[in-house]
Enzyme design. Structure first.
Site, PDB file in Angstrom:
ATOM      1  N   HIS A   1       0.821  -1.213   0.000  1.00 26.44           N
ATOM      2  CA  HIS A   1       0.000   0.000   0.000  1.00 26.44           C
ATOM      3  C   HIS A   1       0.859   1.270   0.000  1.00 26.44           C
ATOM      4  CE1 HIS A   1      -2.462   3.135   1.982  1.00 26.44           C
ATOM      5  NE2 HIS A   1      -3.388   2.653   1.168  1.00 26.44           N
TER       6      HIS A   1
ATOM      7  N   CYS B   1      -1.359  -2.156 -16.672  1.00 25.79           N
ATOM      8  CA  CYS B   1      -1.480  -1.016 -15.746  1.00 25.79           C
ATOM      9  C   CYS B   1      -0.949  -1.347 -14.349  1.00 25.79           C
ATOM     10  CB  CYS B   1      -2.918  -0.523 -15.668  1.00 25.79           C
ATOM     11  SG  CYS B   1      -4.035  -1.746 -14.979  1.00 25.79           S
TER      12      CYS B   1
HETATM   13  C1  PEP Z   1      -2.936  -4.650 -10.426  1.00 28.01           C
HETATM   14  O1  PEP Z   1      -3.348  -5.535  -9.709  1.00 28.01           O
HETATM   15  O2  PEP Z   1      -1.959  -4.766 -11.188  1.00 28.01           O
HETATM   16  C2  PEP Z   1      -3.568  -3.312 -10.412  1.00 28.01           C
HETATM   17  C3  PEP Z   1      -3.203  -2.375 -11.262  1.00 28.01           C
HETATM   18  O3  PEP Z   1      -4.512  -3.080  -9.456  1.00 28.01           O
HETATM   19  P1  PEP Z   1      -4.185  -2.776  -7.906  1.00 28.01           P
HETATM   20  O4  PEP Z   1      -2.727  -2.509  -7.807  1.00 28.01           O
HETATM   21  O5  PEP Z   1      -5.023  -1.623  -7.538  1.00 28.01           O
HETATM   22  O6  PEP Z   1      -4.620  -4.046  -7.258  1.00 28.01           O
END
Ligand code: PEP
Ligand code: MG
Length: 847
Positions: free
Chosen positions: A423, A798
């Protein structure tokens, strides 16, 4: 030793000699270029790497072959010449060839004291480095030092100091060749990217005398500031001195006029002018900023070596850009010369590399840049410090969503636990805050408000500096350099845009992020994580009310309170990103994250909901999951509590209409998280279509939108074909995909990642650099199956890997259309994408 023919001998470095970097090393090749430029380079010889290898194995060069080398002054130096300068090599040995006879002759030319200094320094270096005798025996100086050193040598070796120059040279060559083969040298060069069996050439050069009558000495000159890259002459001239050989009347001079002492520019302007002339020529011909090493003998300059100026990231960018602007290299070469991750240093404050560092702890360099502030241990203290205008650093065991506002109020974040996608790391990168996570050497005592780092105990309010680029925590306020978003940076980014290649968008959740995304010329928002919006103080109570609602209708009522705020969130993003695509991810985290975790919080919640504490506690417990990351989150929540997605879809569409009325038409992209089955997409799509129809109807206007899916589970990658049939785009969420492919918790991996990488279980932290063999294979399968089903589908990445240069090159080759990363990593990604495009460009057909 064997009857094989003696190894090939040294090759004189002339303009036409067959010298190659592969065989003779970079230094030999560089000297040949200097020779071709007709710079005054002393006679030099290159010993090829295969010969050096044979010497290391015990073979000797025929002494006759070495004799010619001593035909000039009688003294030579030996320098390493590996294929790449950064691979290093054994130290240079000077004054090889000095013996009693030459000493006597030299004494007549340069004086007795100077001749003694030359002989003494060679005896000392030979005894210590070649014969490996006890250094303590060879530390004398003063008038008797030479005689004493020669005597010690004889006592220890039972033979006089070698008088035959070719024997001295053979021994020096043998010692350097063997040093290169040793385990320490091997490890050092491997750390710099060299293969274990990297070749080493050697350069033997006739020495120009730096000690003697008139202006004599040695020095280095460079024309660029190594930290900023701005033009500036730096270096020193050491009169009557060469390396460790110090003659009578030795004096160090500045090169340019300086208040602190005498300068070569004043005492010998013609020498200084020649050096500047040589520097300009070397820059043009060698197509690089060079540091020139020179010797002056009675006013005559010899250029003895030239090396690429060592530089920091800022200087690296400025040098590459100015070489290209001056027409010395093409812009594409300038792009290829800059290490993409070096750009991260330009976007943030940086600890001045020249300043002292008092390192008190180390962790994972989770978000680059540096900041100084006073320690705080809670989000609330961070907010108070911020309100008082005091820069503070939030120090936590780990951060949780509730800490967001505390992070916003801090100048940097430090956590004891966590890894690159925990986080704290993800949020800090998004905010552009320097951050170190997994600093496991720290022990935080939040009650006592102290943190222990080794033997030091720091208190709340103590000042520290976080260097998020190196992962080091420094005591006190370090000297910081400001960001360098100057014209060189802008120029490089413009050239990157011209190079084409894969698109780069930003992961942006707030107007501030979106503005940063625009500033760095992201081509849109590739991921807006909407859940952060629900932690806002105004929204959290409604969110909690929604979680405690008993019926869908009650849930809708609570969500209706959030709707206008959420609509405004999206409208602002659309406005800021005007004309560019914005991809909004529907709600992803488990609901439990929105509930209080301690008794006091539960009591307050019971009060605000007007429920008995026991009811609230029971409901919170009922929502608790053993494994929330694999539990009721993402699309699973969207299907079981559909009112949340309904509200978000409505907010997106209403904002679309609102923004389109003000400016260009907006085509929002809506993304469903954590999908693992095609049916999930069908179900969500049906409801979102219904919301769209309702909004069109109510607002009496038309709009379109694109619905896409995040590929975050291995199953979604395998079933990408089915899923693509219902999606306008797929975006690989490689953070969760890595977590689930490895079965490795994003939030806990930091605890053993160091050990795992250290022992070679993982080559790199797979949350940082995409694991091409495993996660990458799933990605390739997903890309191929999606495209087979829907050739025109848009594919992107992403996860955090979207900002990692190696991973970007892989994504480009995999056929991904764009990557999306934290705004502050956009320039890094844009450069990496441009480099990948240049590297993979098909060769221009010959006409
Ligand atoms: C991922 O899991 O790669 C993502 C972009 O979502 P998050 O990091 O919010 O879980
Ligand atoms: Mg995810």
């Amino acid at each position: 030793m064997t009857s094989a023919p003696p190894p090939a001998t040294a090759l004189q470095i002339t303009p036409s000699a067959p010298i190659s970097r592969e065989l003779h090393g970079w230094r030999a090749k560089c000297l040949q270029r200097l020779v071709r430029m007709q710079l005054p380079v002393p006679r030099s010889f290159a010993i090829p790497a295969d010969t050096v290898r044979m010497i290391a194995q015990g073979r000797r060069i025929q002494p006759d072959a070495l004799l010619d080398i001593f035909a000039g002054s009688g003294l030579v130096s030996v320098r390493p010449s590996a294929a790449m300068p950064e691979w290093g090599g054994p130290g240079t040995v000077l004054n090889v060839g000095i013996n009693d006879a030459l000493h006597a002759r030299l004494a007549e030319v340069i004086g007795r004291d100077n001749a003694d200094a030359v002989y003494l320094s060679f005896v000392q270096s030979y005894a210590i480095h070649i014969a490996r005798l006890d250094p303590d025996l060879f530390t004398q100086d003063g008038p008797d030092a030479l005689a004493a050193s020669l005597r010690h040598y004889q006592d220890e070796m039972d033979q006089p100091f070698p008088q035959d120059p070719t024997e001295q040279l053979s021994e020096v060559l043998r010692s350097m060749a063997r040093a290169w083969d040793g385990p320490t040298a091997r490890l050092l060069r491997q750390a710099k990217g060299a293969p274990a069996d990297a070749p080493l050439g050697l350069v033997v050069q006739e020495m120009a005398l730096a000690l003697g009558p008139g202006i004599c000495g040695s020095g280095t000159i460079q024309f660029i500031d190594p930290v900023t890259g701005t033009p500036r002459v730096t270096g020193r001239f050491r009169g009557q001195r060469h390396g460790a050989t110090v003659g009578a009347g030795a004096e160090t001079l500045f090169l340019t006029r300086d208040d602190r002492g005498p300068a070569l520019e004043d005492t010998a302007p013609e020498i200084f002018a020649d050096l500047v002339r040589f520097g300009i020529a070397a820059r043009e011909r060698l197509r690089e900023e060079m540091q020139i090493e020179f010797v002056v003998t009675e006013g005559r300059i010899s250029v003895i070596d030239a090396t690429r100026v060592a530089r920091g990231s800022r200087a690296g960018v400025r040098i590459a850009v100015s070489l290209a602007r001056d027409g010395i290299i093409p812009p594409e070469e300038a792009l290829m010369r800059v290490e993409p991750r070096a750009l991260a240093d330009l976007l943030h404050h940086q600890v001045d590399p020249r300043a002292p560092r008092d390192v008190i702890a180390r962790g994972i360099d989770a978000s680059p840049g540096a900041a100084t502030g006073r320690i705080v241990f809670s989000a609330a203290s961070a907010q108070s410090a911020h309100a008082r205008g005091e820069p503070c650093i939030l120090v936590r065991r780990e951060t949780v969503p509730e800490d967001i506002r505390g992070m916003h109020a801090s100048v940097a974040v430090l956590t004891e636990r966590g890894g690159t996608t925990s986080h704290a790391a993800v949020i800090a990168r998004g905010l552009g805050l320097p951050c170190i996570v997994g600093a496991s050497g720290l022990t935080i005592d939040a009650r006592a408000r102290t943190v222990r780092a080794g033997s030091r105990i720091l208190h709340e309010g103590d000042e520290i500096t976080i260097d998020g680029s190196s992962g080091e925590v420094l005591a006190g306020a370090a000297v910081l350099l400001p960001p360098a978003l100057d014209d060189a940076f802008t120029q490089l980014m413009d050239w990157a845009a011209d190079a084409g290649g894969m698109g780069v968008r930003a992961n942006a959740d707030t107007p501030e992020d979106a503005r940063a995304a625009r500033r760095f010329q992201a081509q849109g928002i590739g991921l807006c994580r909407t859940e952060h919006m629900f932690f806002d103080a105004e929204r959290l109570p409604a969110m909690r009310e929604m979680i405690f609602a008993d019926t869908p209708e009650d849930r809708r009522l609570s969500l209706d309170r959030i709707l206008p705020m959420q609509r405004q969130d999206f409208a602002s993003l659309f406005e800021i990103m005007a004309g560019l695509p914005v991809t909004i991810r529907l709600f992803d985290p488990p609901l439990h994250e929105f509930l209080p975790h301690d008794r006091e919080g539960l009591r307050e919640l019971a009060e605000s909901l007007d429920l008995p504490l026991s009811d609230v506690t029971r409901r919170v417990e009922a929502l608790t999951e053993f494994n929330p990351m694999l539990g009721m989150r993402g699309v699973r929540l969207g299907i079981t509590v559909p009112e949340i997605y309904d509200m978000q879809a409505r907010a997106i569409f209403e904002a679309t209409v609102q923004a389109s009325r003000k400016g260009d038409p907006v085509v929002p992209e809506i993304m469903i998280p954590l999908v693992s089955a095609m049916r999930e997409v069908e179900l969500v799509k049906t409801r979102i279509d219904a919301v769209a129809a309702a909004v069109r109807n109510e607002m009496r206007t038309d709009f379109t939108y694109r619905l896409g899916v995040m590929v975050e589970t291995p199953r979604a990658a395998l079933r990408a074909g089915d899923i693509a049939a219902h999606s306008a785009f797929l975006s690989f969420g490689t953070n969760d995909l890595t977590q689930m492919t490895y079965g490795l918790s994003r939030d806990d991996a930091g605890r053993f990642m160091g050990t795992y990488v250290g022992q070679g279980v993982y080559a790199e932290d797979p949350f940082h650099v995409l694991d091409q063999d495993g996660v990458g294979e799933l990605l390739l399968i997903g890309v191929q199956r999606a495209r087979a089903q829907a050739p025109g589908i848009t594919l992107s990445v992403c996860g955090e890997h979207g900002g990692n240069p190696e991973s970007i090159a892989f994504c480009h080759q995999a056929g991904v259309d764009y990557v999306s990363c934290s705004p502050f990593r956009v320039p890094v990604a844009r450069l990496a994408a441009a480099q990948s495009a240049i590297r993979n460009r098909p060769p221009v057909p010959r006409s």
